[in-house]
Design a protein around this motif. Structure first.
Motif, short mmCIF file in Angstrom:
data_model
loop_
_atom_site.label_atom_id
_atom_site.label_comp_id
_atom_site.label_asym_id
_atom_site.label_seq_id
_atom_site.Cartn_x
_atom_site.Cartn_y
_atom_site.Cartn_z
N SER A 121 21.13 -55.92 -80.37
CA SER A 121 20.78 -56.75 -81.53
C SER A 121 19.47 -56.34 -82.17
O SER A 121 19.16 -56.77 -83.26
CB SER A 121 20.70 -58.21 -81.11
N CYS A 122 18.67 -55.51 -81.53
CA CYS A 122 17.34 -55.20 -82.05
C CYS A 122 17.43 -54.49 -83.40
O CYS A 122 18.04 -53.43 -83.50
CB CYS A 122 16.56 -54.33 -81.08
N PRO A 123 16.81 -55.06 -84.44
CA PRO A 123 16.89 -54.44 -85.76
C PRO A 123 16.09 -53.15 -85.86
O PRO A 123 16.25 -52.38 -86.80
CB PRO A 123 16.33 -55.51 -86.70
N ARG A 124 15.20 -52.93 -84.92
CA ARG A 124 14.35 -51.74 -84.98
C ARG A 124 14.81 -50.68 -83.98
O ARG A 124 14.13 -49.67 -83.83
CB ARG A 124 12.90 -52.13 -84.64
N ASP A 125 15.88 -50.95 -83.28
CA ASP A 125 16.33 -50.03 -82.25
C ASP A 125 15.23 -49.73 -81.25
O ASP A 125 15.02 -48.57 -80.85
CB ASP A 125 16.79 -48.70 -82.88
N ALA A 126 14.52 -50.76 -80.87
CA ALA A 126 13.39 -50.54 -79.95
C ALA A 126 13.85 -50.56 -78.49
O ALA A 126 13.04 -50.36 -77.59
CB ALA A 126 12.32 -51.61 -80.18
N ASN A 127 15.11 -50.87 -78.28
CA ASN A 127 15.69 -50.84 -76.95
C ASN A 127 14.98 -51.74 -75.94
O ASN A 127 14.52 -51.27 -74.88
CB ASN A 127 15.71 -49.40 -76.44
N PRO A 128 14.91 -53.02 -76.24
CA PRO A 128 14.18 -53.93 -75.36
C PRO A 128 14.75 -53.98 -73.93
O PRO A 128 13.98 -54.12 -72.97
CB PRO A 128 14.32 -55.30 -76.04
N GLY A 129 16.06 -53.87 -73.78
CA GLY A 129 16.65 -53.93 -72.44
C GLY A 129 16.10 -52.84 -71.56
O GLY A 129 15.76 -53.05 -70.39
N THR A 164 7.47 -49.68 -81.34
CA THR A 164 8.36 -49.80 -82.49
C THR A 164 8.77 -51.25 -82.71
O THR A 164 9.13 -51.65 -83.80
CB THR A 164 9.61 -48.94 -82.24
N CYS A 165 8.70 -52.03 -81.65
CA CYS A 165 9.08 -53.44 -81.73
C CYS A 165 8.15 -54.15 -82.70
O CYS A 165 6.95 -53.98 -82.65
CB CYS A 165 8.97 -54.07 -80.35
N MET A 166 8.74 -54.94 -83.60
CA MET A 166 7.91 -55.68 -84.57
C MET A 166 7.80 -57.15 -84.19
O MET A 166 7.47 -57.98 -85.02
CB MET A 166 8.46 -55.52 -85.97
N ASN A 167 8.14 -57.47 -82.95
CA ASN A 167 7.98 -58.83 -82.45
C ASN A 167 8.81 -59.86 -83.18
O ASN A 167 8.42 -61.02 -83.30
CB ASN A 167 6.51 -59.27 -82.53
N CYS A 168 9.97 -59.45 -83.70
CA CYS A 168 10.76 -60.41 -84.48
C CYS A 168 11.40 -61.46 -83.61
O CYS A 168 11.65 -62.57 -84.04
CB CYS A 168 11.83 -59.68 -85.28
N GLY A 169 11.71 -61.10 -82.35
CA GLY A 169 12.28 -62.11 -81.46
C GLY A 169 13.80 -62.18 -81.45
O GLY A 169 14.37 -63.03 -80.77
N THR A 170 14.45 -61.29 -82.18
CA THR A 170 15.91 -61.30 -82.18
C THR A 170 16.44 -61.10 -80.76
O THR A 170 17.41 -61.73 -80.34
CB THR A 170 16.43 -60.18 -83.09
N CYS A 171 15.81 -60.21 -80.02
CA CYS A 171 16.26 -59.92 -78.66
C CYS A 171 16.21 -61.17 -77.80
O CYS A 171 17.14 -61.47 -77.06
CB CYS A 171 15.36 -58.84 -78.05
N THR A 172 15.13 -61.93 -77.92
CA THR A 172 14.98 -63.12 -77.09
C THR A 172 16.03 -64.15 -77.47
O THR A 172 16.58 -64.83 -76.62
CB THR A 172 13.56 -63.69 -77.28
N PRO A 209 13.13 -60.84 -73.81
CA PRO A 209 12.27 -59.67 -73.57
C PRO A 209 11.08 -59.53 -74.52
O PRO A 209 10.17 -58.79 -74.23
CB PRO A 209 13.22 -58.50 -73.77
N ARG A 210 11.04 -60.29 -75.65
CA ARG A 210 9.95 -60.06 -76.58
C ARG A 210 8.59 -60.23 -75.91
O ARG A 210 7.67 -59.45 -76.14
CB ARG A 210 10.04 -61.01 -77.77
N ARG A 211 8.48 -61.26 -75.07
CA ARG A 211 7.18 -61.54 -74.48
C ARG A 211 6.72 -60.37 -73.61
O ARG A 211 5.54 -59.97 -73.66
CB ARG A 211 7.31 -62.79 -73.63
N ILE A 212 7.63 -59.82 -72.84
CA ILE A 212 7.26 -58.70 -71.97
C ILE A 212 6.84 -57.50 -72.83
O ILE A 212 5.82 -56.85 -72.57
CB ILE A 212 8.45 -58.34 -71.06
N ILE A 213 7.62 -57.26 -73.89
CA ILE A 213 7.27 -56.14 -74.78
C ILE A 213 5.90 -56.36 -75.39
O ILE A 213 5.06 -55.46 -75.44
CB ILE A 213 8.33 -56.00 -75.88
N HIS A 214 5.66 -57.60 -75.82
CA HIS A 214 4.38 -57.89 -76.44
C HIS A 214 3.23 -57.72 -75.44
O HIS A 214 2.17 -57.19 -75.79
CB HIS A 214 4.40 -59.31 -77.03
S1 SF4 Z 1 12.50 -55.52 -79.28
FE1 SF4 Z 1 13.59 -55.47 -81.20
S2 SF4 Z 1 14.63 -57.44 -81.31
FE2 SF4 Z 1 13.02 -57.64 -79.73
S3 SF4 Z 1 11.26 -58.45 -80.85
FE3 SF4 Z 1 11.08 -56.24 -80.81
S4 SF4 Z 1 11.96 -55.58 -82.75
FE4 SF4 Z 1 12.67 -57.66 -82.40
#
Ligand code: SF4
Ligand SMILES: Cc1cc2nc3c(=O)[nH]c(=O)nc-3n(C[C@H](O)[C@H](O)[C@H](O)COP(=O)(O)OP(=O)(O)OC[C@H]3O[C@@H](n4cnc5c(N)ncnc54)[C@H](O)[C@@H]3O)c2cc1C
Ligand code: SF4
Ligand code: SF4
Lengths: 135, 377, 578
Positions: free
Chosen positions: B77-85, B23-31, B44-49
């Motif tokens: 802060s994730c706009p997609r509610d992808a729960n990066p933490g 669901t993460c769109m790699n926006c980077g807000t989390c990082t 966390p974006r890098r790990i998710i990616h």
């Molecule tokens: S986890 Fe959420 S905030 Fe982080 S890059 Fe993905 S979409 Fe953006």
């Protein structure tokens, strides 16, 4: 009748060819915004700058104008898709005619003036007036 | 050589829990919001990616999951509610499973029944040992050292400690191979490993990075209580057992009693608090609880509770109650250590400072490498 | 001509002009001009009372033409032309002189000079009107029928909308079947309706209309005439039959071609490498598992922007610079359809920028939730498709990994191909359609006149005009319908008489004017008075004047802007004021 500014009579006389739907509204806008330029500038508006005859340019200079400015349509022209190129050719031809007659080709100038280009128009007029005064 | 990714890696990792990786769109807000990510600028974006793409190699060599303390800011802060933490948490579990060469770690994370089964087995084994080998049962007064002679228990402690240390160190060795392998081309002298060793102990004892997290410092404080309580307990039962487990009732101010009270109070308070938090699911990071989280907290709470009960029964002079609670205490503590330390969440206590240590080594090596040529010039 | 009586009316504009220009001085100077029968000032020339007074003056003084010195002609040219007509004189005998925007307002601190300029401007206006000739609009009765070329969804929808307004429609489709591209796509975004079903519904409706005639397997082979009254010929593709039709307007909805990659472009041609349209045709057959050539498909890699947003290169000197708009959305939607067949399939999307604009953004997010992985590749390093050892491998630089290259094993590589202009040379030639830089048909103005072409009465719509989704295609086709119907329902068109005219005495037919004119058929060679001369067709000439400067004999002039008029205006502008 003493005036600080040189009277219009002393300033170079400029004839502007504008176009009904594009550059003329741009020139109108300069007036609407109360920008000022020399009253020795006079405008004749035609449908498209690609329809200006080089002979008219010559005629105007011989009749007493000091310079002719063609306010072309730029890329927006709805009449002729290649209007800018055509206008450029017209200017070249007019300059050729001027040279033949020993006149300075810098008396003809062309620039694209869009329908909201009030400021560019006024600054072109200022520059052209200055350039013509030096000739 | 171009690395060939493993499509569907994120599906594997999803078995360890985690957020909605794709669901993460790699926006980077989390990082950008992560207070820990400032230096690396990646997670966390890098790990998710890496998970999305299926880059197992880079994931295995990454220290970043260990730099996360799960403050949960990113998930907020994730706009997609992808729960990066939560995904970072899952990555830690996945990595723990990966470092562990026995394969048990992975089993326990993926299957709660495996984990509970293992705990039950070790617990029963412990009870069995007492049933078979306990000393005479003195009923007139409390003689715990007669029931369970301290020197035997101590031997058992040492054996267990040795096995645990072996498991942790061998897994740590595997981890460092991946991690140091990922920084290709940088030559790390052995002396550097030695020189940076204090970093390990500093991080182990204080978990100091955590304080960089925004928000209430109480989480760090609770964690500090937990760790110190736990360590105190370990010291008392492994190193100091002969002074701790005595039948003589030492005065109240005696160090073993004071330390024992501290450990029990700290552990009971913190586990109780965490359990309540998870039950209420109040704040973001406690919304998701994996079965392992429960097992871990329940075991710890019970260990502290039975420990303090043994003490109480002894003070009250109740021999049978003391002996049986003691066995129960052992049947909790032993599996907790054997199952949770090398294979479960307690492993984090080791891997985290170890990761900080490896990061320090890597940084040292990189600095040396960048200094090298200029020195030569 | 010299005997013409001109009236000069000067407007104060409530002070907007008279505050900076000495109107009385202007009036006095202009009154002395030869040809000026009367000069008057008005507080507000546009007011009802002033107009009445002007009409009275025109009649009393038996004027032939008038000049009004007031605001910009953009504001009141039509007002005063209408007034002229009411007074009984020809509306083209009216000249408006702009002494507000181009004089009083621009020279507010130079009253003396502004007044002199105003005198000269009014004189030029007088000169213009004195040399003017009465003209009448060219009125063309419109034929209440329309031709729609192309029966894709855009064309079908246009036909129905025209028919709704009572206009007879001839719908000409080249292929044997209607519907264009859409029936091949199966479920379509945004609402998952089947393309074939949409087409079917439209076709049923068309069949029920008595005023729509549908020709399939047919082509337009000839067009003559002008706006409001075209004669066209439609021929059956097999050449057996030809029908002549008369229509007042033409809507072109001939659609697009999917971009076809060259052999080897992103591995195209190798087994397992397909275009998006090809994949869409595979999908409906899949149930439970996706299969390609009898093998189960586990990993799909989509490569975006194939054939769109290209950069110029040696092997591709005429790149498609545009974005095809539809394809990002179509690709994420396709991924959702694929995930619907098999939720476990791994889908990688290698994109440059994700352009799922508007409501389609929801599909993008949904695709992520359903397991699609999105990975951005750098503009200058597109992915490479290889088959080492018979297995497909896509090598791509991942922007988020600092441009590091990874290899993705794939069972199927889907090239997300864009829209290309459809090959349609014959039609372009027959209708003289203007083709833009990208190869699609060109509108007059992308914002203000989005469906009209330089050819009056010919409108463009749908994906023929540029890449569009179906909703956008239909929106543009309905816009074309409203422009076309406005023309036809009025019953006539009035064409401006301010067009080019040839002085046949001066003309010696060199053909230059014909070469300079971009409008097909506007300039013709005719015989007159024993010689060949040029003739300008007033209904086809657009009055741009492009032919004027090329004529060596100064024999062509635009009505309203003739050589004589312009020169007389120049004279009037410079002549000394005594
Ligand atoms: S986890 Fe959420 S905030 Fe982080 S890059 Fe993905 S979409 Fe953006
Ligand atoms: C793979 C793919 C998937 C898509 N998916 C979607 C989707 O899910 N949702 C969506 O909104 N859009 C989608 N689109 C876009 C959609 O296909 C177009 O918007 C639509 O087809 C445009 O309709 P049209 O009528 O303008 O053109 P077309 O569909 O191309 O129809 C043009 C018609 O004109 C005919 N024609 C051409 N030349 C002549 C001629 N000289 N004389 C007579 N007839 C002629 C053709 O035979 C054809 O029937 C997709 C496109 C592609 C490539
Ligand atoms: S939970 Fe906190 S520390 Fe961990 S990645 Fe998210 S913001 Fe960073
Ligand atoms: S819509 Fe997307 S895939 Fe299509 S050309 Fe534009 S950016 Fe590329």
């Amino acid at each position: 009748m003493a005036k600080a500014a040189p009277s219009a009579g002393n300033r170079p006389k400029i004839l502007v060819f504008s176009t009904n739907t594009i550059s003329d509204p741009g020139i109108d806008l300069a007036g609407s915004q109360h920008m000022s330029y020399s009253p020795s500038v006079k405008v004749i508006s035609v449908p498209c700058s690609g329809g200006i005859h080089p002979n008219w340019v010559l005629y105007a200079l011989e009749a007493g104008f000091d310079g002719v400015f063609i306010a072309a349509d730029g890329g927006d022209c709805a009449c002729l898709p290649d209007c800018t190129a055509r206008t450029a050719r017209i200017v070249e031809r007019a300059q050729g005619l001027l040279k033949e007659r020993g006149s300075d080709p810098r008396r003809v100038k062309m620039a694209a003036i869009c329908s909201v280009c009030s400021e560019p128009f006024v600054s072109h007029m200022r520059q052209f007036t200055e350039a013509l005064s030096k000739l | 050589m171009t690395y060939r990714v493993e499509p569907g890696l994120h599906r594997d990792v999803a078995k360890f829990g985690g957020g909605d990786v794709t669901t993460c769109m790699n926006c980077g807000t989390c990082t950008a919001t992560c207070p820990q990510s400032a230096e690396t600028g990646g997670f966390p974006r890098r790990i998710i990616h890496l998970l999305q793409v299926g880059h197992r190699e880079k994931l295995a060599g990454s220290l970043e999951p260990w730099l996360c303390y799960y403050c949960g800011d990113c998930s907020e802060s994730c706009p997609r509610d992808a729960n990066p933490g939560e995904t970072m948490m899952a990555a830690r579990r996945y990595l723990t499973g990966m470092y562990d060469w026995t394969g048990l770690g992975k089993r326990f994370y993926v299957s709660t029944w495996w984990e509970i089964g293992a705990i039950a087995a070790v617990g029963l084994f412990t009870v069995g040992l007492f049933a078979l080998f306990h000393g005479p049962v003195v009923t007139g007064r409390v003689e715990l050292n007669t029931f369970a002679p301290v020197k035997w228990v101590e031997i058992g402690d040492w054996i267990m400690g040795g096995v645990l240390a072996f498991l942790l160190l061998s897994n740590g060795w595997r981890m460092s191979r991946w991690v140091m392998g990922a920084g290709k081309g940088v030559d790390v002298p052995f002396s550097l490993y030695l020189r940076k060793l204090p970093a390990f102990f500093a991080h182990f004892a204080t978990q100091k990075r955590w304080r960089e997290c925004e928000g209430p410092k109480t989480r760090w404080l609770k964690h500090f209580l937990l760790v110190t309580g736990y360590l105190t307990m370990m010291m008392l039962v492994i190193v100091g057992l002969r002074w701790f487990q005595t039948d003589e009732i030492v005065p109240f101010y005696h160090p073993t009693r004071l330390l024992g009270y501290y450990a029990a109070a700290a552990l009971l308070y913190v586990t109780g608090d965490f359990l309540l938090g998870r039950l209420r699911r109040k704040d973001g990071i406690h919304k998701h609880s994996e079965p392992t989280d429960w097992v871990f907290l329940v075991l710890l709470g019970l260990a502290a509770l039975t420990g303090i009960l043994v003490h109480a029964f002894r003070l009250l002079g109740l021999p049978l109650a003391t002996y049986s609670t003691y066995v129960a205490h052992m049947a909790i503590v032993v599996p907790m250590l054997v199952v949770e330390v090398p294979f479960g969440k307690w492993g984090h206590m080791f891997y985290r400072p170890f990761a900080a240590y490896l990061a320090a080594v890597k940084q040292g090596a990189a600095e040396a490498a960048s200094l090298g040529p200029s020195r030569a010039a | 001509m010299i005997g013409k009586r001109i009236g000069a009316f000067l407007c104060h504009c409530g002070g907007n002009i008279s505050d900076y220009v000495d109107e009385e001085k202007v009036r006095a100077a202009v009154e002395k001009e030869s040809g000026v029968a009367v000069a008057k000032t008005f507080l507000f020339a546009c007011s009802e009372a002033s107009q009445e007074e002007m009409i009275r003056t025109i009649r009393e003084e038996k004027l032939d033409g008038i000049v009004i010195a007031s605001c910009s002609p953009k504001l009141h040219l039509d007002t005063f032309r209408a007034m002229a007509r009411r007074s009984g004189i020809n509306r083209y005998m009216y000249t408006q002189v702009n002494v507000r925007e181009q004089c009083s307002w621009a020279h507010r601190h130079e009253r003396e000079e502004a007044t002199e300029k105003a005198i000269r401007l009014v004189r030029a206006g007088v000169a213009h009107s004195r040399l003017g000739v009465p003209l009448t609009d060219l009125r063309i009765e419109t034929t209440p029928a329309a031709l729609v070329v192309g029966a894709g969804v855009a064309g079908m929808r246009a036909a129905l909308a025209l028919s709704d307004m009572g206009i007879a429609v001839y719908l000409v489709e080249q292929a044997a079947r209607v519907g264009g591209r859409v029936p091949a796509w199966g479920k379509m975004f945004p609402n998952d309706r089947e393309g074939a079903e949409i087409v079917d519904t439209l076709l049923q409706a068309i069949r029920r209309r008595e005023n729509i005639t549908l020709f399939t397997g047919a082509e337009v082979v000839e067009k003559r005439g002008s706006v409001g009254d075209f004669s066209v010929k439609v021929r059956a593709a097999d050449g057996t039959e030809e029908i002549a039709l008369r229509v007042g307007a033409i809507v072109v909805a001939t659609g697009f071609d999917p971009y076809l990659p060259a052999a080897g472009e992103f591995g195209y041609g190798a087994p397992g490498v397909v275009t998006l349209p090809e994949f869409r045709e595979l999908l409906p057959a899949a149930e439970g598992k996706l299969r390609y050539r009898d093998r189960e498909v586990r990993n799909i890699v989509y490569i975006y922007c194939v054939g769109s947003r290209q950069a110029a290169a040696k092997e591709n000197p005429r790149p498609n610079l545009y974005c095809s708009r539809y394809c990002c959305t179509a690709a994420v939607h396709t991924a959702l359809l694929a995930a619907g067949v098999d939720a476990g399939v791994n889908q990688y999307h290698l994109y440059r920028d994700m352009r799922t604009y508007g409501k389609n953004e929801i599909l993008f997010e949904e695709a992520g939730r359903k397991g699609s992985v999105f990975l951005r590749y750098p503009d200058d390093a597109p992915p490479v498709v290889e088959r080492p050892g018979g297995e497909l491998l896509v090598r791509v630089r991942d922007v988020l990994l600092g441009g590091e290259e990874i290899g993705i094993p794939a069972d199927l590589v889907v090239l997300v191909t864009g829209m290309a202009p459809r090959e349609n040379a014959n039609l372009v030639n027959v209708l003289k359609l203007p083709v833009g830089a990208g190869g699609f048909f060109n509108e007059i103005h992308p914002k203000l006149r989005p469906v009209e072409t330089m050819i009056d009465g010919v409108f463009i719509s749908g994906a023929a005009q540029g890449p569009k989704t179906l909703a956008e295609s239909v929106a543009s086709s309905l816009a074309a319908v409203s422009k076309g119907a406005a023309l036809l329902l009025k019953g006539y068109v009035d064409l401006s008489p301010l067009v080019a005219k040839v002085d046949t005495e001066a003309c010696a037919w060199c053909g230059e004017c014909g070469n300079a004119c971009p409008y097909d058929g506007a300039v013709e060679r005719v015989r007159q008075g024993g010689k060949e001369v040029a003739y300008v067709h007033p209904a086809l000439c657009k009055g741009c004047g492009g032919c004027v400067p090329v004529c060596p004999a100064e024999a062509v002039g635009l009505e309203g802007y003739t050589n004589d008029q312009v020169k007389a205006m120049i004279d009037a502008l410079v002549r000394e004021i005594v």
